[in-house]
Design a protein around this motif. Sequence first.
Motif, mmCIF file in Angstrom:
data_model
loop_
_atom_site.group_PDB
_atom_site.id
_atom_site.type_symbol
_atom_site.label_atom_id
_atom_site.label_comp_id
_atom_site.label_asym_id
_atom_site.label_seq_id
_atom_site.Cartn_x
_atom_site.Cartn_y
_atom_site.Cartn_z
ATOM 1 N N PRO A 125 0.772 -1.219 0.009
ATOM 2 C CA PRO A 125 0.188 -0.067 0.060
ATOM 3 C C PRO A 125 0.961 1.409 -0.136
ATOM 4 O O PRO A 125 1.941 1.211 0.580
ATOM 5 C CB PRO A 125 -0.798 -0.182 1.118
ATOM 6 C CG PRO A 125 -0.681 -1.578 1.742
ATOM 7 C CD PRO A 125 0.430 -1.966 1.109
ATOM 8 N N PRO A 126 0.011 2.473 -0.454
ATOM 9 C CA PRO A 126 -1.100 2.397 -0.902
ATOM 10 C C PRO A 126 -1.400 2.025 -2.296
ATOM 11 O O PRO A 126 -2.509 1.572 -2.762
ATOM 12 C CB PRO A 126 -1.414 4.055 -0.808
ATOM 13 C CG PRO A 126 0.036 4.666 -0.874
ATOM 14 C CD PRO A 126 1.006 3.657 -0.221
ATOM 15 N N LEU A 127 -0.654 2.157 -3.298
ATOM 16 C CA LEU A 127 -0.472 1.747 -4.709
ATOM 17 C C LEU A 127 0.663 1.756 -5.321
ATOM 18 O O LEU A 127 1.642 2.733 -5.381
ATOM 19 C CB LEU A 127 -1.793 2.640 -5.305
ATOM 20 C CG LEU A 127 -1.789 2.435 -6.885
ATOM 21 C CD1 LEU A 127 -2.450 1.073 -7.280
ATOM 22 C CD2 LEU A 127 -2.496 3.508 -7.442
ATOM 23 N N MET A 128 1.096 0.487 -5.858
ATOM 24 C CA MET A 128 2.348 0.350 -6.457
ATOM 25 C C MET A 128 2.464 0.837 -7.837
ATOM 26 O O MET A 128 3.296 1.603 -8.205
ATOM 27 C CB MET A 128 2.624 -1.234 -6.575
ATOM 28 C CG MET A 128 3.096 -1.633 -5.109
ATOM 29 S SD MET A 128 4.258 -3.035 -5.285
ATOM 30 C CE MET A 128 5.549 -2.501 -6.094
ATOM 31 N N VAL A 129 1.200 0.707 -8.764
ATOM 32 C CA VAL A 129 1.539 0.943 -10.011
ATOM 33 C C VAL A 129 1.205 2.505 -10.377
ATOM 34 O O VAL A 129 0.477 3.049 -9.730
ATOM 35 C CB VAL A 129 0.200 -0.054 -11.001
ATOM 36 C CG1 VAL A 129 -1.124 0.767 -10.616
ATOM 37 C CG2 VAL A 129 0.548 0.197 -12.686
ATOM 38 N N LEU A 238 4.179 7.147 2.718
ATOM 39 C CA LEU A 238 2.794 7.317 2.135
ATOM 40 C C LEU A 238 1.841 6.819 2.888
ATOM 41 O O LEU A 238 0.868 7.343 3.516
ATOM 42 C CB LEU A 238 2.530 7.210 0.641
ATOM 43 C CG LEU A 238 3.326 8.149 -0.255
ATOM 44 C CD1 LEU A 238 2.880 7.900 -1.649
ATOM 45 C CD2 LEU A 238 2.990 9.579 0.182
ATOM 46 N N SER A 239 1.858 5.439 3.177
ATOM 47 C CA SER A 239 0.963 4.567 3.999
ATOM 48 C C SER A 239 0.911 5.177 5.490
ATOM 49 O O SER A 239 -0.113 5.598 5.914
ATOM 50 C CB SER A 239 1.293 3.201 4.030
ATOM 51 O OG SER A 239 1.165 2.666 2.970
ATOM 52 N N ALA A 240 2.280 5.535 6.153
ATOM 53 C CA ALA A 240 2.115 6.115 7.483
ATOM 54 C C ALA A 240 1.286 7.570 7.386
ATOM 55 O O ALA A 240 0.722 7.886 8.483
ATOM 56 C CB ALA A 240 3.699 6.329 7.858
ATOM 57 N N LYS A 241 1.581 8.296 6.384
ATOM 58 C CA LYS A 241 0.970 9.663 6.355
ATOM 59 C C LYS A 241 -0.744 9.556 6.137
ATOM 60 O O LYS A 241 -1.466 10.191 6.864
ATOM 61 C CB LYS A 241 1.050 10.575 5.044
ATOM 62 C CG LYS A 241 2.743 10.783 5.377
ATOM 63 C CD LYS A 241 3.172 11.653 4.005
ATOM 64 C CE LYS A 241 4.671 12.216 4.425
ATOM 65 N NZ LYS A 241 5.212 12.828 3.306
ATOM 66 N N LEU A 242 -1.145 8.505 5.506
ATOM 67 C CA LEU A 242 -2.544 8.166 5.417
ATOM 68 C C LEU A 242 -3.436 7.487 6.446
ATOM 69 O O LEU A 242 -4.498 7.831 6.739
ATOM 70 C CB LEU A 242 -2.562 7.296 4.002
ATOM 71 C CG LEU A 242 -2.394 7.876 2.578
ATOM 72 C CD1 LEU A 242 -2.345 7.057 1.548
ATOM 73 C CD2 LEU A 242 -3.570 9.017 2.385
#
Length: 276
Positions: A125-129, A238-242
Amino acid sequence: MGYVTTQDGVEIFYKDWGPRDAQVIFFHHGWPLSADDWDAQLLFFLANGYRVIAHDRRGHGRSTQVWDGHDMDHYADDVAAVVDHLGVKGAVHVGHSTGGGEVIHYIARHGEDRVSKAAIISAVPPLMVQTPSNSDGLPKSVFDDLQAQLQANRAQFYLDVPTGPFYGYNRPGAKPSEGIIRNWWRQGMMGCAKAHYDGIVAFSQTDFTDDLKSITIPVLVMHGDDDQIVPYANSGLLSAKLLQNSTLKTYSGYPHGMPTTNADTINADLLAFIRD
């Protein structure tokens, strides 16, 4: 150890070790591996008095080699089937790589009632592509190439990945472990080629942004800054921020497969988070 049959008839293999009344830690493996990839964690937490559970995702390891259902909705529902079957409550869910995405989607899809905390390690997460709204993601051609290599020669592909980027054994001065490489290959080849082929789409194209935003329980985000499989800046950071209630731990120079190569550090940090 045992099996639970899902609503669509898939047999999910699971390990369940430790005292029935102990705190449960539920482990979710990465692609294309199995519950065996958690050996270092299962033994460590079992020795520390915990009850440990780990399952083989559908099409992986010892679970049924079905041709369909290889998506995050089914993955999450399969976890729920194991949780319901074992009557697990208040568990800490820990996921590595694709398993980290599975943890996030399971909590968002099935609720926090039976979950106390979560930890995601080198997770997708959040999104690889890469998409118009995720310009820093990896181009879809990267994942198309993974599928092409799997289709052309899965056995060689599953030797090249652990020998090289997965554990950072392609870095100068690295000391590859033949046992770790062979164990990765063994786990991969146990599974279903179709499940693994479709799983590449599941882990690369699933957008977990809304899932992450919805979670309120404490989540530990663990990521190495030399992860060559799931780049740190567009994943762990980014995951930690979300997440609403996250703790980010960044590991300098650690590879994607750090739960294996750096088990002592990862285990100690997980234990501290669980005990806190």
